[in-house]
Design an enzyme around this catalytic site. Sequence first.
Site, PDB file in Angstrom:
ATOM      1  N   LYS A  21       0.821  -1.100   0.216  1.00  0.00           N
ATOM      2  CA  LYS A  21       0.039  -0.055   0.024  1.00  0.00           C
ATOM      3  C   LYS A  21       0.843   1.416   0.048  1.00  0.00           C
ATOM      4  O   LYS A  21       0.335   2.340  -0.333  1.00  0.00           O
ATOM      5  CB  LYS A  21      -0.929   0.034   1.244  1.00  0.00           C
ATOM      6  CG  LYS A  21      -1.836  -1.167   0.914  1.00  0.00           C
ATOM      7  CD  LYS A  21      -3.272  -1.110   1.809  1.00  0.00           C
ATOM      8  CE  LYS A  21      -4.167  -2.007   1.366  1.00  0.00           C
ATOM      9  NZ  LYS A  21      -3.761  -3.645   1.774  1.00  0.00           N
TER      10      LYS A  21
HETATM   11  C1  LIG Z   1      -4.347  -4.668   1.327  1.00  0.00           C
HETATM   12  C2  LIG Z   1      -3.720  -5.885   1.332  1.00  0.00           C
HETATM   13  C3  LIG Z   1      -4.065  -6.891   0.452  1.00  0.00           C
HETATM   14  C4  LIG Z   1      -5.443  -7.090  -0.331  1.00  0.00           C
HETATM   15  O1  LIG Z   1      -5.305  -5.689  -1.363  1.00  0.00           O
HETATM   16  P1  LIG Z   1      -6.686  -5.431  -2.043  1.00  0.00           P
HETATM   17  O2  LIG Z   1      -6.152  -4.239  -2.906  1.00  0.00           O
HETATM   18  O3  LIG Z   1      -7.457  -4.690  -0.870  1.00  0.00           O
HETATM   19  O4  LIG Z   1      -7.245  -6.302  -2.776  1.00  0.00           O
HETATM   20  C5  LIG Z   1      -3.376  -7.989   0.460  1.00  0.00           C
HETATM   21  N1  LIG Z   1      -2.330  -8.167   1.317  1.00  0.00           N
HETATM   22  C6  LIG Z   1      -1.758  -7.178   2.177  1.00  0.00           C
HETATM   23  C7  LIG Z   1      -0.319  -7.555   2.942  1.00  0.00           C
HETATM   24  C8  LIG Z   1      -2.597  -5.965   2.249  1.00  0.00           C
HETATM   25  O5  LIG Z   1      -2.131  -5.051   2.990  1.00  0.00           O
END
Ligand SMILES: *Cc1c(COP(=O)(O)O)cnc(C)c1O
Length: 462
Positions: free
Chosen positions: A112
Amino acid sequence: MKYVSTRGQAPELSFEDAMLTGLARDGGLYVPAEIPVLSADDIRALNGLSYEDTAFRIMWPFLGGTFTEDEFRGCIARAYEGFGHAARAPLVQLEPNHFLLELFHGPTLAFKDFAMQLIGQLFQTALAKNGRRVTIVGATSGDTGSAAIEAFRGLDNVDVFILYPHGRVSEVQRRQMTTPADSNVHAIALDGDFDACQARVKDMFNDFEFRDEVGLAGVNSINWARVLTQVVYYFTSAVSLGAPDRRVSFTVPTGNFGDIFAGYIARKMGLPIDKLVVATNQNDILHRCLTTGEYRPDGVVPSISPSMDIQVSSNFERVIFDALDRDGSAVAQLMDELKAGGFTLPQGALSHLQELFTSGRCSEDETRATIAEMKTLTTELLCPHSAVAVKVAREVRDPAVPMVSLATAHPAKFPDAVEEASHIRPGLPPRMADLFERDERVTRLADDLAAIEYLIREKRSA
Ligand SMILES: *Cc1c(COP(=O)(O)O)cnc(C)c1O
């Protein structure tokens, strides 16, 4: 470039307004009115470019004049300079024709950061230009919140409030949200699950009086600008594996469908993606929906991959919009049915989605077994989310097509689960070694909209 709402009733917006707004006023999500397509030569020309230069070329056509080229290049440079790896998103090999895309070298050790670090820079640049302030409110299952707080802390024109489900995030995730001392960032521990946090954020956006009073802005994965930043690493990884002259598949550990939706956009832009695989943990509503067409949330069961513990997957609405031939009122009707318990996709839309996506599920035991097995086979220590992807990828992949599994977090973000599976306790990188000694600051609240809005009015620095 104009942006339209998936529910067809909100005004068209520019990139800047779609970015600063997040959720559309009709409850829908903004998507580009059309997707720019790169030729095979355009894609070939990405070969050998830095991550930053690729990012510029992929995203620029979507910006529609919001920033100058220099402003945008500056934002990209500042966003990624704090990453702990020169390649930003390095690709490592796991086994023959199976690769791991490491997306965890950012400041909070999860993918993210790719979106949030850039969005912080874009918000700052846009707001400073026209003297505006905003209040950012976000819901998190753990990683979004820490990434947002890290990206916006100390910025002049922004207050940030992050809602996370009390007791359901890992200690590292919690401390990343509660230890920054900057007065413009606020962590809220909500008595509820992630879906409750997400629902309260939606409620705040639908409370137009509150929304306008505090200048509400959203940076959850529904924010189009976030999705866009994630398109970039599909290109960098596929090109380094031979695209456009070779097809490449991707497996994505999926919760809110933002990351995999970015892959879907990359394919629409012309990247030759073979399989696009949705990998879920035991909260497998997306896998079930893609198999049967039934979308019926039945409660989240906490797992060792908590960032995917989701039953209402907000970005899924964006592909449903396309699968329903961009008919906003048909989307709005399904979403009304969802409020009443669930919906069934029309057969035509389901068949369309099944052509676009493959899906699979990984249980808790399978997650732990995959962490242990990959440690032995490859020396790579996977976080539980990444293990979900690797397990499903190995199940569905065509050995003749390169498969890229997305590693979405560093194992040290989930040390207990990783240690239980592998008997190795992953250590934090040195720049975070004192995380467990820093003071925490957090407000615990009931799952009550009025209480949350009251706190935000009180604490924001108007
Ligand atoms: C947010 C997240 C996901 C899922 O991603 P999305 O875009 O919500 O489908 C998977 N793994 C980790 C470590 C995350 O932080």
